[in-house]
Design a protein around this motif. Sequence first.
Motif, PDB file in Angstrom:
ATOM      1  N   ARG A  33     -16.097  14.323  -0.558  1.00 31.65           N
ATOM      2  CA  ARG A  33     -15.337  15.294  -1.335  1.00 31.65           C
ATOM      3  C   ARG A  33     -14.873  16.414  -0.403  1.00 31.65           C
ATOM      4  N   CYS A  34     -13.727  16.964  -0.692  1.00 32.47           N
ATOM      5  CA  CYS A  34     -13.185  18.061   0.091  1.00 32.47           C
ATOM      6  C   CYS A  34     -14.181  19.226   0.099  1.00 32.47           C
ATOM      7  N   SER A  35     -14.521  19.708   1.294  1.00 37.09           N
ATOM      8  CA  SER A  35     -15.484  20.810   1.385  1.00 37.09           C
ATOM      9  C   SER A  35     -14.905  22.106   0.814  1.00 37.09           C
ATOM     10  N   ARG A  36     -13.612  22.292   0.941  1.00 31.69           N
ATOM     11  CA  ARG A  36     -12.989  23.496   0.382  1.00 31.69           C
ATOM     12  C   ARG A  36     -13.097  23.482  -1.147  1.00 31.69           C
ATOM     13  N   LYS A  37     -12.857  22.320  -1.732  1.00 28.74           N
ATOM     14  CA  LYS A  37     -12.977  22.193  -3.190  1.00 28.74           C
ATOM     15  C   LYS A  37     -14.425  22.406  -3.626  1.00 28.74           C
ATOM     16  N   SER A  38     -15.370  21.853  -2.860  1.00 27.10           N
ATOM     17  CA  SER A  38     -16.784  22.021  -3.186  1.00 27.10           C
ATOM     18  C   SER A  38     -17.219  23.474  -3.102  1.00 27.10           C
ATOM     19  N   ASP A  39     -16.720  24.175  -2.089  1.00 28.58           N
ATOM     20  CA  ASP A  39     -17.141  25.562  -1.862  1.00 28.58           C
ATOM     21  C   ASP A  39     -16.434  26.578  -2.751  1.00 28.58           C
ATOM     22  N   PHE A  40     -15.129  26.329  -3.016  1.00 22.88           N
ATOM     23  CA  PHE A  40     -14.333  27.353  -3.695  1.00 22.88           C
ATOM     24  C   PHE A  40     -13.733  26.922  -5.029  1.00 22.88           C
ATOM     25  N   GLY A  41     -13.952  25.667  -5.434  1.00 28.29           N
ATOM     26  CA  GLY A  41     -13.482  25.211  -6.733  1.00 28.29           C
ATOM     27  C   GLY A  41     -12.116  24.549  -6.695  1.00 28.29           C
ATOM     28  N   ALA A  42     -11.702  24.071  -7.852  1.00 26.41           N
ATOM     29  CA  ALA A  42     -10.469  23.295  -7.975  1.00 26.41           C
ATOM     30  C   ALA A  42      -9.221  24.102  -7.641  1.00 26.41           C
ATOM     31  N   ASP A  43      -9.274  25.415  -7.774  1.00 25.72           N
ATOM     32  CA  ASP A  43      -8.107  26.232  -7.428  1.00 25.72           C
ATOM     33  C   ASP A  43      -7.856  26.252  -5.921  1.00 25.72           C
ATOM     34  N   ALA A  44      -8.881  26.011  -5.122  1.00 24.22           N
ATOM     35  CA  ALA A  44      -8.750  26.031  -3.666  1.00 24.22           C
ATOM     36  C   ALA A  44      -8.121  24.749  -3.138  1.00 24.22           C
ATOM     37  N   CYS A  45      -8.369  23.626  -3.823  1.00 29.57           N
ATOM     38  CA  CYS A  45      -7.816  22.332  -3.409  1.00 29.57           C
ATOM     39  C   CYS A  45      -7.851  21.379  -4.584  1.00 29.57           C
ATOM     40  N   LYS A  46      -6.800  20.634  -4.735  1.00 32.09           N
ATOM     41  CA  LYS A  46      -6.712  19.646  -5.816  1.00 32.09           C
ATOM     42  C   LYS A  46      -7.202  18.272  -5.376  1.00 32.09           C
ATOM     43  N   GLY A  47      -7.699  18.161  -4.158  1.00 33.32           N
ATOM     44  CA  GLY A  47      -8.157  16.883  -3.616  1.00 33.32           C
ATOM     45  C   GLY A  47      -9.190  16.208  -4.498  1.00 33.32           C
ATOM     46  N   SER A  48      -9.187  14.890  -4.455  1.00 32.07           N
ATOM     47  CA  SER A  48     -10.133  14.139  -5.275  1.00 32.07           C
ATOM     48  C   SER A  48     -11.277  13.596  -4.418  1.00 32.07           C
ATOM     49  N   SER A  49     -12.298  13.116  -5.069  1.00 33.82           N
ATOM     50  CA  SER A  49     -13.442  12.504  -4.385  1.00 33.82           C
ATOM     51  C   SER A  49     -13.165  11.014  -4.227  1.00 33.82           C
ATOM     52  N   ILE A  50     -13.785  10.423  -3.208  1.00 32.26           N
ATOM     53  CA  ILE A  50     -13.677   8.982  -2.996  1.00 32.26           C
ATOM     54  C   ILE A  50     -15.079   8.440  -2.744  1.00 32.26           C
ATOM     55  N   PRO A  51     -15.424   7.313  -3.359  1.00 32.92           N
ATOM     56  CA  PRO A  51     -16.749   6.747  -3.107  1.00 32.92           C
ATOM     57  C   PRO A  51     -16.971   6.510  -1.615  1.00 32.92           C
ATOM     58  N   MET A  52     -18.126   6.905  -1.130  1.00 32.81           N
ATOM     59  CA  MET A  52     -18.442   6.815   0.282  1.00 32.81           C
ATOM     60  C   MET A  52     -18.313   5.379   0.798  1.00 32.81           C
ATOM     61  N   GLY A  53     -18.828   4.433   0.070  1.00 39.16           N
ATOM     62  CA  GLY A  53     -18.755   3.038   0.499  1.00 39.16           C
ATOM     63  C   GLY A  53     -17.332   2.531   0.601  1.00 39.16           C
ATOM     64  N   GLU A  54     -16.473   3.007  -0.285  1.00 37.89           N
ATOM     65  CA  GLU A  54     -15.074   2.579  -0.274  1.00 37.89           C
ATOM     66  C   GLU A  54     -14.356   3.092   0.984  1.00 37.89           C
ATOM     67  N   LEU A  55     -14.486   4.386   1.263  1.00 35.24           N
ATOM     68  CA  LEU A  55     -13.814   4.946   2.448  1.00 35.24           C
ATOM     69  C   LEU A  55     -14.433   4.401   3.731  1.00 35.24           C
ATOM     70  N   ASP A  56     -15.747   4.298   3.788  1.00 35.68           N
ATOM     71  CA  ASP A  56     -16.397   3.716   4.966  1.00 35.68           C
ATOM     72  C   ASP A  56     -15.884   2.294   5.207  1.00 35.68           C
TER      73      ASP A  56
END
Length: 80
Positions: A33-56
């Motif tokens: 997950r985007c660290s900016r979104k995790s730290d500052f919320g959805a207003d900081a970034c609209k990026g989505s999460s991706i399953p770790m196994g899928e991206l790996d």
Amino acid sequence: SSDVLLTAIAKCGDCGAPMRKLTGKSGQYQYYRCSRKSDFGADACKGSSIPMGELDGIVLDALEEKILEPKRLRKLTEAL
């Protein structure tokens, strides 16, 4: 020294911030997950999460395709 394959490598496609491991269901599910979104919320970034196994898997498949290319394998075996 992390056990997460893409730590400090994967970047958010929306804002460029590093992706960070996120778990759900007491660690049963793992995501990047985007660290900016995790730290500052959805207003900081609209990026989505991706399953770790899928991206790996996507990254490992791409690396395997490039590394195990016949021309590259021939050069590697000649070097040995």
